[in-house]
Design a protein around this motif. Structure first.
Motif, PDB file in Angstrom:
ATOM      1  N   VAL A  34       0.830  -1.213   0.000  1.00 36.93           N
ATOM      2  CA  VAL A  34       0.000   0.000   0.000  1.00 36.93           C
ATOM      3  C   VAL A  34       0.861   1.259   0.000  1.00 36.93           C
ATOM      4  CG1 VAL A  34      -1.592   1.354   1.433  1.00 36.93           C
ATOM      5  CG2 VAL A  34      -2.049  -1.070   1.009  1.00 36.93           C
ATOM      6  N   PHE A  35       1.845   1.320   0.886  1.00 38.58           N
ATOM      7  CA  PHE A  35       2.608   2.563   1.036  1.00 38.58           C
ATOM      8  C   PHE A  35       3.745   2.708   0.027  1.00 38.58           C
ATOM      9  CE2 PHE A  35       0.162   2.702   4.873  1.00 38.58           C
ATOM     10  CZ  PHE A  35      -0.150   4.050   4.954  1.00 38.58           C
ATOM     11  N   GLN A  36       4.330   1.623  -0.437  1.00 38.08           N
ATOM     12  CA  GLN A  36       5.372   1.751  -1.456  1.00 38.08           C
ATOM     13  C   GLN A  36       4.791   2.040  -2.833  1.00 38.08           C
ATOM     14  OE1 GLN A  36       7.911  -1.742  -1.311  1.00 38.08           O
ATOM     15  NE2 GLN A  36       9.366  -0.682  -0.003  1.00 38.08           N
ATOM     16  N   GLN A  41      -1.592   8.134  -3.946  1.00 34.60           N
ATOM     17  CA  GLN A  41      -3.006   8.024  -4.319  1.00 34.60           C
ATOM     18  C   GLN A  41      -3.934   7.907  -3.109  1.00 34.60           C
ATOM     19  OE1 GLN A  41      -3.693   4.959  -7.317  1.00 34.60           O
ATOM     20  NE2 GLN A  41      -1.518   5.007  -7.810  1.00 34.60           N
ATOM     21  N   ILE A  42      -3.375   7.725  -1.926  1.00 31.85           N
ATOM     22  CA  ILE A  42      -4.190   7.427  -0.744  1.00 31.85           C
ATOM     23  C   ILE A  42      -4.171   8.569   0.269  1.00 31.85           C
ATOM     24  CG2 ILE A  42      -3.908   4.929  -0.940  1.00 31.85           C
ATOM     25  CD1 ILE A  42      -1.722   5.165   1.284  1.00 31.85           C
ATOM     26  N   HIS A  43      -5.155   8.519   1.135  1.00 32.87           N
ATOM     27  CA  HIS A  43      -5.174   9.301   2.367  1.00 32.87           C
ATOM     28  C   HIS A  43      -5.230   8.265   3.486  1.00 32.87           C
ATOM     29  CE1 HIS A  43      -6.528  12.265  -0.532  1.00 32.87           C
ATOM     30  NE2 HIS A  43      -6.192  13.193   0.333  1.00 32.87           N
ATOM     31  N   PRO A  58       3.901  12.885   2.071  1.00 35.37           N
ATOM     32  CA  PRO A  58       4.611  13.925   1.317  1.00 35.37           C
ATOM     33  C   PRO A  58       5.478  13.362   0.194  1.00 35.37           C
ATOM     34  CG  PRO A  58       5.736  13.481   3.374  1.00 35.37           C
ATOM     35  CD  PRO A  58       4.475  12.656   3.393  1.00 35.37           C
ATOM     36  N   ASN A  59       5.802  12.073   0.294  1.00 37.96           N
ATOM     37  CA  ASN A  59       6.700  11.411  -0.660  1.00 37.96           C
ATOM     38  C   ASN A  59       6.615   9.911  -0.399  1.00 37.96           C
ATOM     39  OD1 ASN A  59       8.595  13.008   1.580  1.00 37.96           O
ATOM     40  ND2 ASN A  59       8.931  10.788   1.533  1.00 37.96           N
ATOM     41  N   ALA A  60       7.262   9.152  -1.239  1.00 39.27           N
ATOM     42  CA  ALA A  60       7.339   7.706  -1.008  1.00 39.27           C
ATOM     43  C   ALA A  60       8.088   7.454   0.299  1.00 39.27           C
ATOM     44  CB  ALA A  60       8.074   7.032  -2.164  1.00 39.27           C
ATOM     45  N   PRO A  61       7.771   6.379   0.992  1.00 42.31           N
ATOM     46  CA  PRO A  61       8.507   6.083   2.225  1.00 42.31           C
ATOM     47  C   PRO A  61       9.991   5.897   1.935  1.00 42.31           C
ATOM     48  CG  PRO A  61       6.643   4.585   1.970  1.00 42.31           C
ATOM     49  CD  PRO A  61       6.762   5.358   0.701  1.00 42.31           C
ATOM     50  N   GLN A  62      10.813   6.449   2.822  1.00 44.55           N
ATOM     51  CA  GLN A  62      12.254   6.242   2.711  1.00 44.55           C
ATOM     52  C   GLN A  62      12.650   4.899   3.302  1.00 44.55           C
ATOM     53  OE1 GLN A  62      14.247   9.623   4.440  1.00 44.55           O
ATOM     54  NE2 GLN A  62      13.346  11.040   2.961  1.00 44.55           N
ATOM     55  N   TRP A  78       8.745  12.669   9.005  1.00 46.24           N
ATOM     56  CA  TRP A  78       7.844  12.089   9.999  1.00 46.24           C
ATOM     57  C   TRP A  78       7.594  10.632   9.633  1.00 46.24           C
ATOM     58  CZ3 TRP A  78       2.949  10.314   8.637  1.00 46.24           C
ATOM     59  CH2 TRP A  78       2.454  10.758   7.404  1.00 46.24           C
ATOM     60  N   HIS A  79       7.055   9.898  10.588  1.00 46.97           N
ATOM     61  CA  HIS A  79       6.820   8.470  10.410  1.00 46.97           C
ATOM     62  C   HIS A  79       5.662   8.039  11.310  1.00 46.97           C
ATOM     63  CE1 HIS A  79       9.586   8.819  13.846  1.00 46.97           C
ATOM     64  NE2 HIS A  79       8.901   7.796  14.342  1.00 46.97           N
TER      65      HIS A  79
END
Length: 192
Positions: A34-36, A41-43, A58-62, A78-79
């Motif tokens: 979902v997150f990668q 596209q999501i909230h 704000p961006n793709a997960p690091q 943030w995380h």
């Protein structure tokens, strides 16, 4: 094929619920997917009586990592953490078995909200802990809304690609009668 259940929830109306497994490996794979792959596209946030948080990444997960049962999705500035696995706590303050059960995901589900006419109007993923408290809701792309949450003049059925992917990948469910029906019938406003 996974069976769905219809429930009526105060403030949410009728939801069609598709139960998901809650083992650590499954949840880590699902949440990572979902997150990668869909971060833009999501909230996501929580949706409880009296408060709804609809946050956009704000961006793709690091980094997405698992430690002591907690999955961390880190966006840099943030995380967030979700307890999806066996949790012990720190050595100097270990979690009791009861507290560890409370914190861990005990219920996971894909859902879609149904209007009074039975047509879906919103789609999501929810996680609940061992005391049935909501951990997170992921609000999936909606064919009636832009990613900025503005109502569209005409539905964009392509917005359901994520729903279709999650349903097919994690539930092994191909199209249902509602999936076919929703692409043929256009009724506005979408929240009826």
């Amino acid at each position: 094929m996974t069976q769905s259940t219809l429930v009526t929830e105060p403030g949410n109306g009728t939801l069609e619920i598709f139960a998901l497994p809650t083992d650590t490996e499954f949840l880590q794979t699902l949440i990572t997917d979902v997150f990668q792959n869909y971060w833009d596209q999501i909230h996501f946030g929580t949706a409880v009586q009296g408060a709804v948080w609809e946050v956009r990444a704000p961006n793709a997960p690091q980094r997405i990592s698992l430690s002591d049962g907690y999955l961390t999705v880190d966006f840099g500035h943030w995380h967030f953490h979700l307890c999806i696995g066996e949790h012990r706590g720190p050595r100097n303050n270990p979690a009791s078995e009861e507290l560890a059960r409370h914190r861990r995901t005990a219920r996971a589900e894909l859902y879609r909200r149904l209007r009074e006419d039975g047509c879906p109007s919103s789609w999501g993923l929810r996680l609940f802990n061992g005391k049935d408290e909501q951990q997170m809701t992921v609000f999936l792309p909606n064919p009636y809304l832009t990613v900025e949450q503005k109502v569209l003049k005409e539905p964009r059925w392509a917005h359901l690609a994520m729903w279709d992917h999650l349903r097919e990948t994690y539930l092994a469910v191909s199209y249902t009668h509602l999936d076919v029906y929703k692409r043929q019938v256009v009724v506005f406003p979408y929240l009826l």
